[in-house]
Design a protein around this motif. Structure first.
Motif, short mmCIF file in Angstrom:
data_model
loop_
_atom_site.label_atom_id
_atom_site.label_comp_id
_atom_site.label_asym_id
_atom_site.label_seq_id
_atom_site.Cartn_x
_atom_site.Cartn_y
_atom_site.Cartn_z
N SER A 119 34.31 84.13 55.73
CA SER A 119 34.26 84.33 57.17
C SER A 119 32.86 84.03 57.70
O SER A 119 32.72 83.39 58.76
CB SER A 119 34.65 85.77 57.52
OG SER A 119 34.56 86.00 58.90
N GLN A 169 31.84 80.98 60.45
CA GLN A 169 31.21 81.25 61.74
C GLN A 169 29.76 80.78 61.79
O GLN A 169 29.05 81.04 62.77
CB GLN A 169 31.31 82.74 62.07
CG GLN A 169 32.73 83.20 62.32
CD GLN A 169 32.82 84.54 63.03
OE1 GLN A 169 32.01 84.85 63.89
NE2 GLN A 169 33.81 85.35 62.66
N LYS A 197 30.52 83.79 69.14
CA LYS A 197 31.95 83.90 68.79
C LYS A 197 32.78 82.83 69.50
O LYS A 197 33.70 82.24 68.92
CB LYS A 197 32.46 85.30 69.13
CG LYS A 197 31.94 86.40 68.22
CD LYS A 197 32.63 87.71 68.49
CE LYS A 197 32.06 88.83 67.61
NZ LYS A 197 32.27 88.54 66.16
N SER A 219 32.22 79.57 67.73
CA SER A 219 32.96 79.52 66.47
C SER A 219 34.45 79.29 66.72
O SER A 219 35.10 78.52 66.01
CB SER A 219 32.75 80.81 65.69
OG SER A 219 31.42 80.92 65.23
N LEU A 220 34.98 79.96 67.74
CA LEU A 220 36.40 79.79 68.05
C LEU A 220 36.66 78.35 68.51
O LEU A 220 37.69 77.76 68.13
CB LEU A 220 36.84 80.78 69.12
CG LEU A 220 38.33 80.75 69.50
CD1 LEU A 220 39.23 80.89 68.28
CD2 LEU A 220 38.64 81.85 70.52
N GLU A 255 40.79 82.63 60.34
CA GLU A 255 39.58 82.99 61.07
C GLU A 255 39.78 82.83 62.58
O GLU A 255 39.23 83.60 63.37
CB GLU A 255 38.40 82.14 60.59
CG GLU A 255 37.04 82.67 61.00
CD GLU A 255 36.68 83.98 60.31
OE1 GLU A 255 35.77 84.68 60.81
OE2 GLU A 255 37.29 84.30 59.26
N LEU A 283 39.03 85.76 65.24
CA LEU A 283 38.12 85.60 66.39
C LEU A 283 38.84 85.91 67.70
O LEU A 283 38.25 86.50 68.61
CB LEU A 283 37.56 84.18 66.41
CG LEU A 283 36.45 83.89 65.40
CD1 LEU A 283 36.23 82.39 65.25
CD2 LEU A 283 35.14 84.57 65.83
N GLU A 313 38.79 89.56 68.05
CA GLU A 313 37.45 90.07 68.36
C GLU A 313 37.05 89.77 69.80
O GLU A 313 36.27 90.53 70.41
CB GLU A 313 36.44 89.45 67.39
CG GLU A 313 36.60 89.94 65.95
CD GLU A 313 35.68 89.21 64.97
OE1 GLU A 313 34.98 88.27 65.40
OE2 GLU A 313 35.69 89.57 63.78
#
Length: 672
Positions: free
Chosen positions: A512, A516, A595, A598-599, A628, A632, A635
């Motif tokens: 993970s 990221q 985040k 990363s997404l 992942e 995300l 999150e």
């Protein structure tokens, strides 16, 4: 007797029901609770907006207010809130009339001041900001202005010289004249080089003579031509002394001051469209139309009074490329407006999903908020992350455009082509997903999302068909590759400098934290781009060795070209995200951006089959990427409201389902 007793008991309950016990109790899903109550903001949304919009925030807010003040912008009260959006129930003729009235209102209040007569990056960025706000209200209004200022006005700026600037720009800015841009024809759209309109020079009169020699040469889809334009830029082949000198641009009057069509010109209406009916698209024929020699826009080439063709650019291909310069500004504005359309749809769909409930997961339990379903998060939040990423790319595109130099024109052409295609494709996908995510309410015109699909669909093909633009991107990358190989020098420009470094290696096992990592994400994107560029160059060369022409070899390699165009675009967008992220100090804002980035990156990896097709990811690593992405989304779920609130879009520019839709569709509201 048992049945009689049973019926007596039922009747008794109806007749003797205690008044203190309500017969009906409200179900939790039928009451509206503002999402702000239960969705705390963990970062400063005003600071996030500064990062997103990047420039002229006060100017934007002033124009928002100006538009909301006027009845011309169709304000209506729903459940105590005022919303503004065009009335698409009007006829085509009424929509066109309203578009011109709105232009007049904005003109009188100085919105367009300096759009063509002020120079410098500051003036251009202010113009972009105003144009973006206008487009958030109505795409027809933005397109109508874009044709007049960016295409007609831009052509005079780019192709004209001082005599043209002095004569035409001020009158264009004040709407003393109304311009349009006659490039596309019935027979030729993207292939501008193949247009058939023909212009010759008459040395006896010192005039150019413009003709539409065939029906396929009629100018088609010319915004503004059907009703309002007084003048147009005609793109035409130029024939001098029997020799075709290629495509050139001419100023031609098509209507007089009273709106009457000029002699030897025929105009027809393109008719009703699936969207953009506030724009009067028309068709134009020229029958021996004579114009002064001075009406040739002559920054690239000129014709002397005695009929000699003059140009400092001897290469016909380079001359032709110079005539496409105004389309760059169109592509910039299309890319940016696509992102603001995505923002509106996501703000509406996500706000609705934070108040609309469906089904319960336990017997007699409360129904669940739509956005609390992982599947609903999965359909909206990756699109939200992509919209953030593409906002930064759009800001980058605007900056390189306003700071352009002759040396940067090639880069701007390639980047604007890639981003126009990528961002407008993303917009249509986002609008469709948001429409579905709003269920039946997404079909109502007043809720905007569904209707914006038809309004923005045209972006995929005007100012260049997206597939053709992406082929141009791949061609440009191939040319850079061949030039670097031939010179045996490092790559420089178009972001290809990573090709000079050692080839990135993807770890065999992705955790993970690795997934990221911005370093891993950029490595993966660069690996994909460099490998595809190498493969593309090899395949084109193989076809050529087999006897194919260079052009046909490229056509045969279209699949690799498509993959390469996508790889270039997504890597460039990721780089702009990282650059924007680097400007933000450590804290909650930076954490959220990380985040989102990363997404964005992992969603691109999951969606592009190239990562599996060419072995950049193993099947196990591809599964890790997918897992992942879901993580995300979970999150980012608590921050969804704050993220769309950071767009800075006034409530009035959204729609009733973004707020108290229970009250908005109540009987009392209906009666009012």
């Amino acid at each position: 007797m048992d049945r009689v007793a049973w019926r007596t008991q039922i009747l008794s309950k109806h007749l003797n029901n205690p008044s203190s016990t309500p017969i009906l109790s409200p179900n939790p899903c039928l009451s509206y609770s503002p999402p702000e109550i239960s969705e705390p903001f963990d970062f400063d949304t005003k600071e996030m907006r500064k990062v997103l919009d990047a420039h002229n925030l006060q100017d934007r807010d002033w124009l928002f207010g100006l538009m909301m003040q006027s009845k011309l912008f169709n304000p209506r009260n729903v459940a105590g809130r005022v919303f503004v959006s065009p009335d698409y129930n009007q006829s085509m003729e009424q929509q066109r009339e309203m578009t011109m009235k709105r232009i007049g209102y904005l003109l009188d209040r100085g919105v367009f001041r300096g759009w063509l007569t002020e120079k410098g990056a500051e003036a251009e960025m202010r113009k972009f900001a105003f144009f973006e706000v206008i487009g958030m209200f109505d795409h027809s209004l933005a397109v109508k202005l874009g044709v007049h200022f960016f295409l007609w006005g831009g052509a005079i700026q780019f192709f004209g010289t001082e005599r043209h600037h002095d004569k035409w720009l001020s009158d264009t800015e004040s709407y003393a004249i109304k311009g349009c841009f006659a490039m596309s024809e019935l027979g030729h759209g993207s292939n501008v080089r193949g247009i058939e309109t023909m212009t010759t020079y008459d040395t006896n009169s010192g005039e150019f003579v413009i003709n539409t020699p065939y029906e396929s040469a009629q100018k088609f889809w010319i915004g503004g031509a059907a009703n309002h334009a007084t003048h147009t830029i005609v793109f035409s082949q130029l024939n001098i002394n029997g020799k075709n000198q290629g495509v050139h641009a001419f100023i031609t009057q098509i209507r007089d001051e009273d709106g009457n069509i000029c002699p030897n010109i025929r105009v027809a209406d393109c008719g009703h469209k699936i969207g953009l009916n506030g724009v009067d698209n028309g068709r134009i024929w020229f029958d021996n139309v004579r114009i002064p020699r001075e009406n040739l826009l002559n920054s690239v080439a000129d014709v002397s009074p005695d009929g000699q063709y003059l140009s400092a650019i001897k290469d016909p291909d380079q001359r032709f490329a110079a005539f496409l310069a105004p389309l760059t500004s169109g592509r910039v504005t299309i890319a940016v407006s696509a992102i603001y359309s995505s923002k509106i749809s996501l703000a509406i769909a996500i706000r609705y999903s934070l108040t609309r409930r469906a089904f319960s997961v336990t017997p007699n339990g409360h129904e669940v908020l739509l956005l609390d379903y992982p599947s609903h998060q999965r359909r909206l939040l990756p699109l939200l992350a992509k919209t953030y990423a593409m906002s930064f790319a759009a800001n980058f595109l605007k900056l390189i455009y306003v700071k352009r130099t002759p040396e940067s024109n090639k880069t701007i052409h390639v980047v604007s082509s890639a981003l126009k295609a990528t961002l407008s494709w993303h917009n249509m996908r986002t609008l469709q997903e948001c429409r579905e995510a709003c269920g039946g309410q997404g079909v109502k015109t007043e809720n905007r999302v569904g209707h914006m699909k038809s309004e923005y669909d045209v972006q995929l093909t005007f100012e260049g068909d997206n597939n053709v633009l992406m082929q141009q991107v791949s061609k440009a990358l191939l040319a850079e590759y061949m030039a670097a190989q031939k010179r045996n020098k490092p790559f420089k420009g178009l972001g290809l400098e990573h090709m000079n470094e050692a080839c990135p290696v993807i770890p065999s096992h992705l955790t993970s934290s690795t997934l990221q990592s911005s370093h891993f994400q950029m490595d993966a994107f660069c690996l994909r781009e460099r490998h595809l560029l190498n493969c593309f160059a090899v395949e084109v060369s193989q076809y050529q060795r087999q006897g194919e022409t260079k052009e046909n070899a490229f056509i045969q390699s279209y699949q690799l070209a498509e993959d390469l165009g996508r790889a270039f675009s997504e890597r460039a967008i990721l780089q702009t995200f990282l650059d924007a992220e680097a400007t933000v100090p450590a804290g909650s804002l930076k954490d959220i951006l990380s985040k989102l980035r990363s997404l964005y990156a992992l969603t691109c990896m999951e969606e592009d089959a190239a990562f599996l097709r060419y072995g950049y990811l193993s099947t196990n690593n591809a599964a890790a990427v997918r897992k992942e992405v879901a993580k995300l989304c979970s999150e980012l779920r608590p921050h969804a409201l704050a993220l769309v609130s950071s767009f800075g879009i006034p409530d009035a520019f959204l729609s009733p389902i973004a707020f108290n839709w229970i009250e908005g569709y109540s009987w009392s509201s209906t009666q009012n």
